[in-house]
Design a protein around this motif. Structure first.
Motif, mmCIF file in Angstrom:
data_model
loop_
_atom_site.group_PDB
_atom_site.id
_atom_site.type_symbol
_atom_site.label_atom_id
_atom_site.label_comp_id
_atom_site.label_asym_id
_atom_site.label_seq_id
_atom_site.Cartn_x
_atom_site.Cartn_y
_atom_site.Cartn_z
ATOM 1 N N VAL A 41 0.839 -1.203 0.000
ATOM 2 C CA VAL A 41 0.000 0.000 0.000
ATOM 3 C C VAL A 41 0.875 1.253 0.000
ATOM 4 O O VAL A 41 0.629 2.216 -0.743
ATOM 5 N N TYR A 42 1.942 1.197 0.804
ATOM 6 C CA TYR A 42 2.858 2.336 0.870
ATOM 7 C C TYR A 42 3.509 2.592 -0.489
ATOM 8 O O TYR A 42 3.597 3.736 -0.957
ATOM 9 N N VAL A 43 3.950 1.494 -1.119
ATOM 10 C CA VAL A 43 4.632 1.627 -2.413
ATOM 11 C C VAL A 43 3.656 2.119 -3.476
ATOM 12 O O VAL A 43 4.012 2.941 -4.323
ATOM 13 N N PHE A 44 2.409 1.648 -3.423
ATOM 14 C CA PHE A 44 1.436 2.053 -4.439
ATOM 15 C C PHE A 44 1.094 3.527 -4.332
ATOM 16 O O PHE A 44 0.796 4.165 -5.340
ATOM 17 N N HIS A 45 1.142 4.065 -3.107
ATOM 18 C CA HIS A 45 0.913 5.506 -2.980
ATOM 19 C C HIS A 45 2.004 6.283 -3.717
ATOM 20 O O HIS A 45 1.738 7.308 -4.339
ATOM 21 N N LYS A 46 3.241 5.761 -3.614
ATOM 22 C CA LYS A 46 4.340 6.411 -4.330
ATOM 23 C C LYS A 46 4.217 6.182 -5.833
ATOM 24 O O LYS A 46 4.590 7.030 -6.638
ATOM 25 N N LEU A 47 3.728 4.985 -6.193
ATOM 26 C CA LEU A 47 3.628 4.630 -7.601
ATOM 27 C C LEU A 47 2.599 5.484 -8.321
ATOM 28 O O LEU A 47 2.679 5.649 -9.546
ATOM 29 N N SER A 48 1.660 6.043 -7.586
ATOM 30 C CA SER A 48 0.609 6.840 -8.228
ATOM 31 C C SER A 48 1.212 8.053 -8.942
ATOM 32 O O SER A 48 0.700 8.474 -9.981
ATOM 33 N N PHE A 49 2.321 8.584 -8.411
ATOM 34 C CA PHE A 49 2.984 9.708 -9.088
ATOM 35 C C PHE A 49 3.492 9.277 -10.461
ATOM 36 O O PHE A 49 3.352 10.002 -11.452
ATOM 37 N N ILE A 50 4.096 8.079 -10.493
ATOM 38 C CA ILE A 50 4.640 7.585 -11.761
ATOM 39 C C ILE A 50 3.517 7.348 -12.755
ATOM 40 O O ILE A 50 3.636 7.664 -13.944
ATOM 41 N N VAL A 51 2.394 6.799 -12.266
ATOM 42 C CA VAL A 51 1.268 6.530 -13.163
ATOM 43 C C VAL A 51 0.715 7.836 -13.721
ATOM 44 O O VAL A 51 0.388 7.936 -14.912
ATOM 45 N N ASN A 52 0.629 8.858 -12.851
ATOM 46 C CA ASN A 52 0.141 10.154 -13.331
ATOM 47 C C ASN A 52 1.085 10.746 -14.378
ATOM 48 O O ASN A 52 0.641 11.342 -15.360
ATOM 49 N N LEU A 53 2.397 10.550 -14.146
ATOM 50 C CA LEU A 53 3.375 11.022 -15.131
ATOM 51 C C LEU A 53 3.179 10.333 -16.470
ATOM 52 O O LEU A 53 3.185 10.972 -17.525
ATOM 53 N N LEU A 54 2.972 9.000 -16.419
ATOM 54 C CA LEU A 54 2.750 8.237 -17.645
ATOM 55 C C LEU A 54 1.514 8.740 -18.368
ATOM 56 O O LEU A 54 1.505 8.904 -19.588
ATOM 57 N N LYS A 55 0.442 9.014 -17.585
ATOM 58 C CA LYS A 55 -0.797 9.470 -18.212
ATOM 59 C C LYS A 55 -0.596 10.832 -18.877
ATOM 60 O O LYS A 55 -1.084 11.068 -19.996
ATOM 61 N N SER A 56 0.138 11.722 -18.201
ATOM 62 C CA SER A 56 0.342 13.051 -18.792
ATOM 63 C C SER A 56 1.223 12.958 -20.033
ATOM 64 O O SER A 56 1.005 13.660 -21.020
ATOM 65 N N LEU A 57 2.211 12.035 -20.007
ATOM 66 C CA LEU A 57 3.051 11.851 -21.194
ATOM 67 C C LEU A 57 2.235 11.299 -22.353
ATOM 68 O O LEU A 57 2.409 11.717 -23.501
ATOM 69 N N ALA A 58 1.323 10.374 -22.020
ATOM 70 C CA ALA A 58 0.501 9.783 -23.082
ATOM 71 C C ALA A 58 -0.461 10.798 -23.661
ATOM 72 O O ALA A 58 -0.798 10.735 -24.842
#
Lengths: 131, 64
Positions: A41-58
């Motif tokens: 859960v802790y790691v996924f909270h951090k991973l959400s930033f990366i996912v948002n970055l991917l979405k903005s890049l896409a």
């Protein structure tokens, strides 16, 4: 220093689970389960930033939105399947673990059907003789 | 990230182990089994909450 927190939780979980394994092996599984849940859960909270970055890049390039969603879904299924599979394997149930792994693979493959059909259509367009 | 939950489960586990040993030595094996079972059910209720939290996070993150 967030990694120290995660290492601390993992080490405390390992020590308590090792201690409880001699007396009540069921509780050792529970401890490892909760420990894994917390860290994930802790790691996924951090991973959400990366996912948002991917979405903005896409969104910047002209990428089909559906493909990114399918990719993310496949990643999520892979993470959850891995977690369940490792927990089953820790408990000594390799048979159930391999079934869960198979289910994860099949679900990801069935989710990738639209991508595969798009690929085949593109190949058909590229090769005019096939029509 | 509540490390207290981990300690709580460990404490319940130790308590159940001790009670199990005492009841086994006293010759009440059936009650010892019941104590172990109730301990497992109590801890399972806690663990299920944490797992649902994990699944909720995964669902919102990867929009499953």
């Amino acid at each position: 220093m967030e990694i120290t927190k995660i290492i601390g939780i993992a080490l405390v979980g390992v020590c308590t689970s090792l201690f409880l394994k001699q007396y009540q092996p069921e509780f050792a599984i529970f401890i490892s389960l909760v420990c894994g849940c917390m860290i994930l859960v802790y790691v996924f909270h951090k991973l959400s930033f990366i996912v948002n970055l991917l979405k903005s890049l896409a969104s910047r390039i002209d990428l089909n939105e559906d493909f990114l969603v399918i990719l993310l879904k496949a990643t999520g299924i892979a993470y959850v399947t891995e977690f369940a599979c490792n927990t089953c394997r820790d408990a000594g149930e390799t048979a159930i673990a391999s079934k869960v792994e198979l289910a994860g693979r099949v679900l990801i493959a069935s989710m990738a059907i639209p991508i595969i059909t798009t690929l085949v259509e593109m190949m058909q367009k590229l090769i005019p003789a096939s029509n | 990230m509540e490390i207290q939950l981990l300690f709580k489960i460990a404490a319940i586990g130790i308590l159940v182990a001790v009670l199990h040993q005492v009841l086994c030595r006293a010759g009440r094996d059936d009650q010892a089994m019941m104590v172990a079972l109730s301990g497992i059910v109590i801890v399972l209720a806690m663990v299920v909450k944490e797992i649902s939290n994990l699944f909720h996070t995964v669902k919102t993150l990867f929009n499953l």
